[in-house]
Motif scaffolding. Structure first.
Motif, PDB file in Angstrom:
ATOM      1  N   ARG A  56     -14.503  17.633  41.373  1.00 55.88           N
ATOM      2  CA  ARG A  56     -14.596  18.114  39.982  1.00 55.88           C
ATOM      3  C   ARG A  56     -14.574  19.636  39.914  1.00 55.88           C
ATOM      4  O   ARG A  56     -14.276  20.205  38.856  1.00 55.88           O
ATOM      5  CB  ARG A  56     -15.862  17.557  39.323  1.00 55.88           C
ATOM      6  CG  ARG A  56     -15.746  16.068  39.109  1.00 55.88           C
ATOM      7  CD  ARG A  56     -16.937  15.444  38.417  1.00 55.88           C
ATOM      8  NE  ARG A  56     -16.728  14.007  38.403  1.00 55.88           N
ATOM      9  CZ  ARG A  56     -17.652  13.090  38.675  1.00 55.88           C
ATOM     10  NH1 ARG A  56     -18.884  13.459  38.945  1.00 55.88           N
ATOM     11  NH2 ARG A  56     -17.357  11.806  38.667  1.00 55.88           N
TER      12      ARG A  56
ATOM     13  N   GLU B 192     -26.293  25.087  36.898  1.00 54.79           N
ATOM     14  CA  GLU B 192     -25.748  23.730  36.793  1.00 54.79           C
ATOM     15  C   GLU B 192     -26.828  22.722  36.384  1.00 54.79           C
ATOM     16  O   GLU B 192     -27.929  22.714  36.938  1.00 54.79           O
ATOM     17  CB  GLU B 192     -25.136  23.291  38.136  1.00 54.79           C
ATOM     18  CG  GLU B 192     -24.444  21.932  37.992  1.00 54.79           C
ATOM     19  CD  GLU B 192     -23.775  21.437  39.270  1.00 54.79           C
ATOM     20  OE1 GLU B 192     -24.003  22.013  40.342  1.00 54.79           O
ATOM     21  OE2 GLU B 192     -23.037  20.432  39.173  1.00 54.79           O
TER      22      GLU B 192
ATOM     23  N   PHE C 109     -22.588  14.208  33.200  1.00 57.85           N
ATOM     24  CA  PHE C 109     -24.038  14.292  33.100  1.00 57.85           C
ATOM     25  C   PHE C 109     -24.499  13.918  31.690  1.00 57.85           C
ATOM     26  O   PHE C 109     -25.494  13.230  31.499  1.00 57.85           O
ATOM     27  CB  PHE C 109     -24.452  15.738  33.458  1.00 57.85           C
ATOM     28  CG  PHE C 109     -25.702  16.240  32.797  1.00 57.85           C
ATOM     29  CD1 PHE C 109     -26.956  15.821  33.237  1.00 57.85           C
ATOM     30  CD2 PHE C 109     -25.632  17.141  31.737  1.00 57.85           C
ATOM     31  CE1 PHE C 109     -28.106  16.294  32.622  1.00 57.85           C
ATOM     32  CE2 PHE C 109     -26.772  17.608  31.129  1.00 57.85           C
ATOM     33  CZ  PHE C 109     -28.015  17.176  31.573  1.00 57.85           C
TER      34      PHE C 109
HETATM   35  C1  LIG Z   1     -23.180  11.042  37.679  1.00 59.55           C
HETATM   36  S1  LIG Z   1     -24.302  12.226  38.326  1.00 59.55           S
HETATM   37  C2  LIG Z   1     -23.198  13.627  38.319  1.00 59.55           C
HETATM   38  C3  LIG Z   1     -23.551  14.598  39.383  1.00 59.55           C
HETATM   39  C4  LIG Z   1     -22.644  15.831  39.444  1.00 59.55           C
HETATM   40  N1  LIG Z   1     -22.766  16.629  38.241  1.00 59.55           N
HETATM   41  C5  LIG Z   1     -21.200  15.476  39.691  1.00 59.55           C
HETATM   42  O1  LIG Z   1     -20.362  15.715  38.820  1.00 59.55           O
HETATM   43  O2  LIG Z   1     -20.891  14.955  40.762  1.00 59.55           O
HETATM   44  C6  LIG Z   1     -25.397  12.570  36.945  1.00 59.55           C
HETATM   45  C7  LIG Z   1     -26.640  13.340  37.367  1.00 59.55           C
HETATM   46  O3  LIG Z   1     -27.381  13.694  36.200  1.00 59.55           O
HETATM   47  C8  LIG Z   1     -28.766  13.667  36.526  1.00 59.55           C
HETATM   48  N2  LIG Z   1     -29.545  13.606  35.271  1.00 59.55           N
HETATM   49  C9  LIG Z   1     -29.531  12.618  34.340  1.00 59.55           C
HETATM   50  N3  LIG Z   1     -30.385  12.931  33.331  1.00 59.55           N
HETATM   51  C10 LIG Z   1     -30.921  14.145  33.609  1.00 59.55           C
HETATM   52  C11 LIG Z   1     -31.838  15.011  32.950  1.00 59.55           C
HETATM   53  N4  LIG Z   1     -32.397  14.676  31.781  1.00 59.55           N
HETATM   54  N5  LIG Z   1     -32.137  16.187  33.518  1.00 59.55           N
HETATM   55  C12 LIG Z   1     -31.579  16.542  34.715  1.00 59.55           C
HETATM   56  N6  LIG Z   1     -30.717  15.767  35.399  1.00 59.55           N
HETATM   57  C13 LIG Z   1     -30.376  14.579  34.865  1.00 59.55           C
HETATM   58  C14 LIG Z   1     -28.871  12.418  37.393  1.00 59.55           C
HETATM   59  O4  LIG Z   1     -30.049  12.413  38.174  1.00 59.55           O
HETATM   60  C15 LIG Z   1     -27.592  12.523  38.237  1.00 59.55           C
HETATM   61  O5  LIG Z   1     -27.818  13.220  39.439  1.00 59.55           O
END
Ligand SMILES: C[S@@+](CC[C@H](N)C(=O)[O-])C[C@H]1O[C@@H](n2cnc3c(N)ncnc32)[C@H](O)[C@@H]1O
Length: 349
Positions: free
Chosen positions: A122, A145, A274
């Motif tokens: 990405r 991030e 996210f």
């Molecule tokens: C599908 S992963 C994507 C990870 C990375 N951004 C990528 O593109 O590979 C979504 C991430 O969002 C995090 N997440 C979800 N809700 C969140 C919140 N309220 N605050 C911080 N992180 C969160 C999850 O723990 C997870 O690691």
């Protein structure tokens, strides 16, 4: 009436087939055709839930991820024989059933965790967004991030990028080279940016120092997507060497406490895949927290919000950018979910 578990396995199978994992597609088809009691027992926590709830919890992906985890850990050699690179799904399925008998508790424990991935490809979509901010603000970048998972996309300034005939960007000696097809208007590759600070948060950071956490991350890459697996392993080694860190915390609180604009820097809040994990109320609270910082931004201390997220309805993923001051809020590109292509519109100016 259709069995919700079989229906969810079948639906996930067709999604895997569509997204380039024929091996997982075949395993899930076999599972859907024969949800025998030992297999069904793995899904006991979701007993009685409708297909939509099973899909929302990605239970089928948890299951194939658990099988891949066994293979990556060399814990099920009879299953590994039929996994890629010598993929033979027809013979892998009976071996998977045997592995369920032998490792049921371990598979269930794996499936109890929320799936978590970190797709470094990405960065190929995010890069032209960062370059656009650099070109527009002419200031060094401070990159923050959200939902960073293991934090691999914080490595973006240290990667090599190749956009076909359009050219390259980044360190030619980088261990990770991302190749992406460029479509649309010419890319803004001639921009040099300085990144003075990177930081990241996640509500459940993946700790790369933990071998089981590293394996879990790899297990969620589909086993017949060798290029993605190799890219992930390389990025993990880079992240470990660079000491990439992800703070544990909720994105809304973290943005409020961390992302105020700073004089002499362009603060860039960014995220990929996210937004959909936030409840509607949290989405609104986060947008407000960002806009509040935006209201305090100035030409000498601008704020940018760069995000790569699914578009509305059936449209592909989008790269969007907002910048304060100035009121810019636009779609820069439509992009592939893992960074295979970028269809660039850029800024009108
Ligand atoms: C599908 S992963 C994507 C990870 C990375 N951004 C990528 O593109 O590979 C979504 C991430 O969002 C995090 N997440 C979800 N809700 C969140 C919140 N309220 N605050 C911080 N992180 C969160 C999850 O723990 C997870 O690691």
């Amino acid at each position: 009436m259709d069995d919700p578990l079989a229906a969810a396995l079948r639906l996930q199978s067709s999604v895997c087939a569509h997204l380039g994992s024929p091996f997982n597609a075949a395993l899930l088809q076999a599972a859907a055709a024969d949800p025998a009691p030992p297999l069904r027992a793995l899904f006991a926590p979701w007993e009685g839930r409708p297909r939509e709830a099973l899909m929302a919890d990605a239970v089928a992906l948890r299951f194939v991820g658990a099988l891949h985890d066994l293979v990556l850990d060399a814990a099920a050699p009879d299953l590994a024989r039929f996994f890629p690179p010598h993929a033979d799904a027809a013979r892998a399925w009976p071996a998977a059933l045997a592995a369920i008998e032998d490792h049921g508790a371990r598979i269930q424990a794996f499936m109890g965790h929320e799936p978590q991935t970190n797709e470094v490809g990405r960065a190929a979509c995010l890069l032209p967004g960062f370059l656009t901010v650099g070109r527009r603000t002419r200031l060094p970048l401070r990159c923050l991030e959200l939902g960073a998972s293991a934090g691999l996309n914080q490595l973006w300034p240290q990667l090599r990028y190749r956009y076909g005939a359009w050219g390259t960007w980044g360190d030619p000696a980088s261990p990770v080279c991302l190749e992406a097809e460029w479509r649309g208007s010419p890319p803004p590759l001639g921009v040099a940016v300085t990144v003075v600070e990177t930081a990241a948060c996640d509500r459940a950071p993946v700790r790369l120092s933990d071998p089981a956490a590293r394996r879990r991350l790899a297990a969620y890459v589909w086993p017949d997507q060798a290029e993605r697996l190799e890219r992930l392993q390389r990025a993990v080694r880079m992240a470990l060497a660079a000491g990439v860190a992800v703070e544990a915390g909720d994105a809304v609180d973290w943005v409020r406490s961390t992302a105020a604009p700073r004089p002499g820097l362009a603060t860039v809040i960014y995220h990929s895949v996210f937004w959909q994990y936030l409840a509607a109320g949290a989405q609104q609270a986060l947008a407000e927290a960002i806009a509040d910082h935006g209201a305090a931004a100035s030409d000498d201390a601008p704020l940018a919000w760069l995000r790569m997220e699914p578009g509305a309805g059936a449209s592909p993923f989008e790269l969007r950018l907002s910048v304060w001051p100035g009121g810019l809020d636009c779609r820069l590109a439509t992009v592939h979910a893992h960074g295979a292509w970028i269809d660039w519109g850029g800024l009108a100016d």
